[in-house]
Design a protein around this motif. Structure first.
Motif, mmCIF file in Angstrom:
data_model
loop_
_atom_site.group_PDB
_atom_site.id
_atom_site.type_symbol
_atom_site.label_atom_id
_atom_site.label_comp_id
_atom_site.label_asym_id
_atom_site.label_seq_id
_atom_site.Cartn_x
_atom_site.Cartn_y
_atom_site.Cartn_z
ATOM 1 N N ASP A 155 69.873 44.076 39.580
ATOM 2 C CA ASP A 155 69.107 42.996 40.196
ATOM 3 C C ASP A 155 67.617 43.131 39.918
ATOM 4 O O ASP A 155 66.872 42.146 39.975
ATOM 5 C CB ASP A 155 69.332 42.977 41.715
ATOM 6 C CG ASP A 155 70.740 42.571 42.097
ATOM 7 O OD1 ASP A 155 71.404 41.897 41.280
ATOM 8 O OD2 ASP A 155 71.178 42.924 43.200
ATOM 9 N N ALA A 156 67.158 44.359 39.619
ATOM 10 C CA ALA A 156 65.736 44.610 39.383
ATOM 11 C C ALA A 156 65.437 44.912 37.913
ATOM 12 O O ALA A 156 64.393 45.474 37.593
ATOM 13 C CB ALA A 156 65.251 45.762 40.250
ATOM 14 N N ASP A 157 66.329 44.505 37.017
ATOM 15 C CA ASP A 157 66.147 44.831 35.603
ATOM 16 C C ASP A 157 64.866 44.247 35.007
ATOM 17 O O ASP A 157 64.351 44.775 34.023
ATOM 18 C CB ASP A 157 67.342 44.341 34.783
ATOM 19 C CG ASP A 157 68.517 45.305 34.831
ATOM 20 O OD1 ASP A 157 68.377 46.406 35.405
ATOM 21 O OD2 ASP A 157 69.590 44.952 34.304
ATOM 22 N N TYR A 158 64.376 43.151 35.560
ATOM 23 C CA TYR A 158 63.165 42.513 35.012
ATOM 24 C C TYR A 158 61.928 42.888 35.818
ATOM 25 O O TYR A 158 60.889 42.256 35.702
ATOM 26 C CB TYR A 158 63.347 40.990 34.974
ATOM 27 C CG TYR A 158 62.394 40.274 34.041
ATOM 28 C CD1 TYR A 158 62.341 40.589 32.687
ATOM 29 C CD2 TYR A 158 61.536 39.289 34.528
ATOM 30 C CE1 TYR A 158 61.470 39.938 31.845
ATOM 31 C CE2 TYR A 158 60.651 38.623 33.681
ATOM 32 C CZ TYR A 158 60.626 38.956 32.336
ATOM 33 O OH TYR A 158 59.750 38.302 31.500
ATOM 34 N N MET A 159 62.021 43.945 36.590
ATOM 35 C CA MET A 159 60.907 44.362 37.447
ATOM 36 C C MET A 159 60.438 45.740 37.022
ATOM 37 O O MET A 159 61.205 46.702 37.007
ATOM 38 C CB MET A 159 61.369 44.394 38.901
ATOM 39 C CG MET A 159 60.276 44.682 39.895
ATOM 40 S SD MET A 159 60.909 44.468 41.572
ATOM 41 C CE MET A 159 59.371 44.454 42.460
ATOM 42 N N THR A 160 59.174 45.847 36.656
ATOM 43 C CA THR A 160 58.595 47.141 36.304
ATOM 44 C C THR A 160 57.096 47.098 36.527
ATOM 45 O O THR A 160 56.476 46.035 36.454
ATOM 46 C CB THR A 160 58.941 47.534 34.850
ATOM 47 O OG1 THR A 160 58.700 48.938 34.666
ATOM 48 C CG2 THR A 160 58.159 46.733 33.818
ATOM 49 N N GLY A 161 56.516 48.257 36.848
ATOM 50 C CA GLY A 161 55.078 48.345 37.067
ATOM 51 C C GLY A 161 54.613 47.849 38.416
ATOM 52 O O GLY A 161 53.442 47.532 38.594
ATOM 53 N N ALA A 162 55.518 47.821 39.401
ATOM 54 C CA ALA A 162 55.172 47.257 40.711
ATOM 55 C C ALA A 162 55.273 48.306 41.812
ATOM 56 O O ALA A 162 56.084 49.222 41.746
ATOM 57 C CB ALA A 162 56.097 46.088 41.048
ATOM 58 N N THR A 163 54.452 48.122 42.834
ATOM 59 C CA THR A 163 54.588 48.875 44.079
ATOM 60 C C THR A 163 55.098 47.925 45.153
ATOM 61 O O THR A 163 54.513 46.855 45.369
ATOM 62 C CB THR A 163 53.250 49.477 44.537
ATOM 63 O OG1 THR A 163 52.842 50.506 43.628
ATOM 64 C CG2 THR A 163 53.388 50.098 45.928
ATOM 65 N N LEU A 164 56.169 48.317 45.813
ATOM 66 C CA LEU A 164 56.703 47.550 46.940
ATOM 67 C C LEU A 164 56.326 48.282 48.222
ATOM 68 O O LEU A 164 56.731 49.425 48.439
ATOM 69 C CB LEU A 164 58.220 47.416 46.835
ATOM 70 C CG LEU A 164 58.749 46.684 45.599
ATOM 71 C CD1 LEU A 164 60.262 46.574 45.648
ATOM 72 C CD2 LEU A 164 58.128 45.304 45.476
ATOM 73 N N PHE A 165 55.525 47.636 49.063
ATOM 74 C CA PHE A 165 55.077 48.237 50.317
ATOM 75 C C PHE A 165 56.104 47.962 51.410
ATOM 76 O O PHE A 165 56.427 46.803 51.689
ATOM 77 C CB PHE A 165 53.705 47.687 50.715
ATOM 78 C CG PHE A 165 52.596 48.148 49.821
ATOM 79 C CD1 PHE A 165 51.996 49.382 50.017
ATOM 80 C CD2 PHE A 165 52.168 47.371 48.760
ATOM 81 C CE1 PHE A 165 50.982 49.827 49.182
ATOM 82 C CE2 PHE A 165 51.155 47.804 47.910
ATOM 83 C CZ PHE A 165 50.558 49.036 48.125
ATOM 84 N N ILE A 166 56.605 49.027 52.010
ATOM 85 C CA ILE A 166 57.600 48.935 53.082
ATOM 86 C C ILE A 166 56.920 49.493 54.325
ATOM 87 O O ILE A 166 57.039 50.667 54.667
ATOM 88 C CB ILE A 166 58.872 49.725 52.733
ATOM 89 C CG1 ILE A 166 59.358 49.397 51.326
ATOM 90 C CG2 ILE A 166 59.961 49.472 53.776
ATOM 91 C CD1 ILE A 166 59.664 47.931 51.111
ATOM 92 N N ASP A 167 56.147 48.631 54.997
ATOM 93 C CA ASP A 167 55.244 49.140 56.037
ATOM 94 C C ASP A 167 55.191 48.270 57.289
ATOM 95 O O ASP A 167 54.346 48.490 58.152
ATOM 96 C CB ASP A 167 53.831 49.292 55.465
ATOM 97 C CG ASP A 167 53.189 47.957 55.085
ATOM 98 O OD1 ASP A 167 53.878 46.917 55.125
ATOM 99 O OD2 ASP A 167 51.991 47.962 54.742
ATOM 100 N N GLY A 168 56.081 47.291 57.405
ATOM 101 C CA GLY A 168 56.072 46.435 58.590
ATOM 102 C C GLY A 168 54.815 45.607 58.724
ATOM 103 O O GLY A 168 54.517 45.072 59.795
ATOM 104 N N GLY A 169 54.047 45.493 57.628
ATOM 105 C CA GLY A 169 52.789 44.741 57.668
ATOM 106 C C GLY A 169 51.575 45.599 57.968
ATOM 107 O O GLY A 169 50.479 45.082 58.179
ATOM 108 N N LEU A 170 51.740 46.928 57.962
ATOM 109 C CA LEU A 170 50.675 47.849 58.351
ATOM 110 C C LEU A 170 49.371 47.624 57.589
ATOM 111 O O LEU A 170 48.280 47.730 58.157
ATOM 112 C CB LEU A 170 51.146 49.294 58.135
ATOM 113 C CG LEU A 170 50.136 50.421 58.381
ATOM 114 C CD1 LEU A 170 49.759 50.494 59.849
ATOM 115 C CD2 LEU A 170 50.714 51.758 57.915
ATOM 116 N N LEU A 171 49.465 47.302 56.308
ATOM 117 C CA LEU A 171 48.260 47.191 55.492
ATOM 118 C C LEU A 171 47.420 45.946 55.788
ATOM 119 O O LEU A 171 46.343 45.805 55.233
ATOM 120 C CB LEU A 171 48.624 47.204 54.002
ATOM 121 C CG LEU A 171 49.003 48.559 53.418
ATOM 122 C CD1 LEU A 171 49.372 48.395 51.942
ATOM 123 C CD2 LEU A 171 47.886 49.566 53.562
#
Length: 256
Positions: free
Chosen positions: A234-250
């Protein structure tokens, strides 16, 4: 199951986020190499849980902050799982809480060796293996919101995660032609042993939750689900990314 027929190596998978990822990838069909600093009962428990999910499991041990041992970990993983390692999850990490003026060289080396040098050379060994096989692969680094967010008294940790971000971006471009994708997951505050003191301090925890729009700390499963996505087709076309899993903290966080 999205990862049927795949094999993943997950560092630091005797507990916390690493164990959560190992189990979720197993549930998605992957065989798992549980990579740990020392082989202990907790590592065996993770392996047993993987096997209970119907997948093969192996435990390999070594200090990934030592280049020779990092190479040995990958080589042992390949021997344990004939056919090669398809997915590398660089999860192992440490932090040292100290004012900048008090940080020792030993503190700095421990953090940078584990969090940055280790992933660099373990990834190198992984990539060599994939190139020899003539196949693509998936690299997933467990970074932190602190690849982006300053964190006073944790300067070496932030430097290591910032370096991991740039390593990911550079390798994503360099390795794309070989069919190898590279992405980061950047968790915020997750309920793991590394945050045990925070969770035991009601006042500090409440101050943190006030900065999280979703109103709770994350769970290892919150990170593991994203890792399973990145490891899958499902993520074969995804590279060079950061996914933030923070509940909106940032959104507007400020250190108190």
């Amino acid at each position: 199951m999205r990862l049927q027929g795949k094999t993943a190596l997950v560092t630091g998978s005797s507990g916390g986020i690493g164990r959560g990822i190992a189990l979720r990838l197993a549930q998605e069909g992957a065989d798992i190499v549980v990579a740990v600093h020392r082989h202990d009962d907790r590592a065996d428990e993770t392996a047993a849980a993987v096997q209970a999910a119907g997948r093969r499991a192996a435990v390999v041990a070594g200090d990934i902050g030592n280049v020779a041992q990092a190479f040995a970990v990958m080589d042992a993983a390949v021997r344990a799982m004939p056919g090669g390692i398809d997915i590398l999850v660089n999860n192992a990490g440490v932090e040292v809480n100290a004012p900048f003026v008090a940080v020792t060289e030993a503190d700095y080396d421990r953090v940078l060796d584990t969090n940055l040098k280790g992933p660099f050379f373990l990834t190198q060994r992984f990539v060599r293996q994939r190139l020899e096989l003539g196949r693509g692969g998936k690299i997933i680094n467990i970074s932190s919101v602190h690849e982006e967010l300053p964190f006073p008294h944790f300067t070496s940790y932030c430097a290591s995660k910032g370096g991991l971000r740039m390593m990911m971006r550079n390798l994503a471009i360099e390795l794309a032609a070989s069919g190898i994708t590279v992405n980061n997951i950047a968790p915020g505050a997750i309920e793991t042993p590394i945050n045990r003191r925070l969770m035991a301090d009601a006042a500090k925890q409440q101050a943190l939750l006030a900065n999280i729009p979703l109103g709770r700390m994350g769970l290892p499963d919150d990170v593991a689900g994203v890792a399973a996505f990145l490891a899958s087709a499902d993520a074969d076309y995804m590279t060079g990314a950061t996914l933030f899993i923070d509940g909106g903290l940032l959104w507007n966080y400020a250190e108190q």
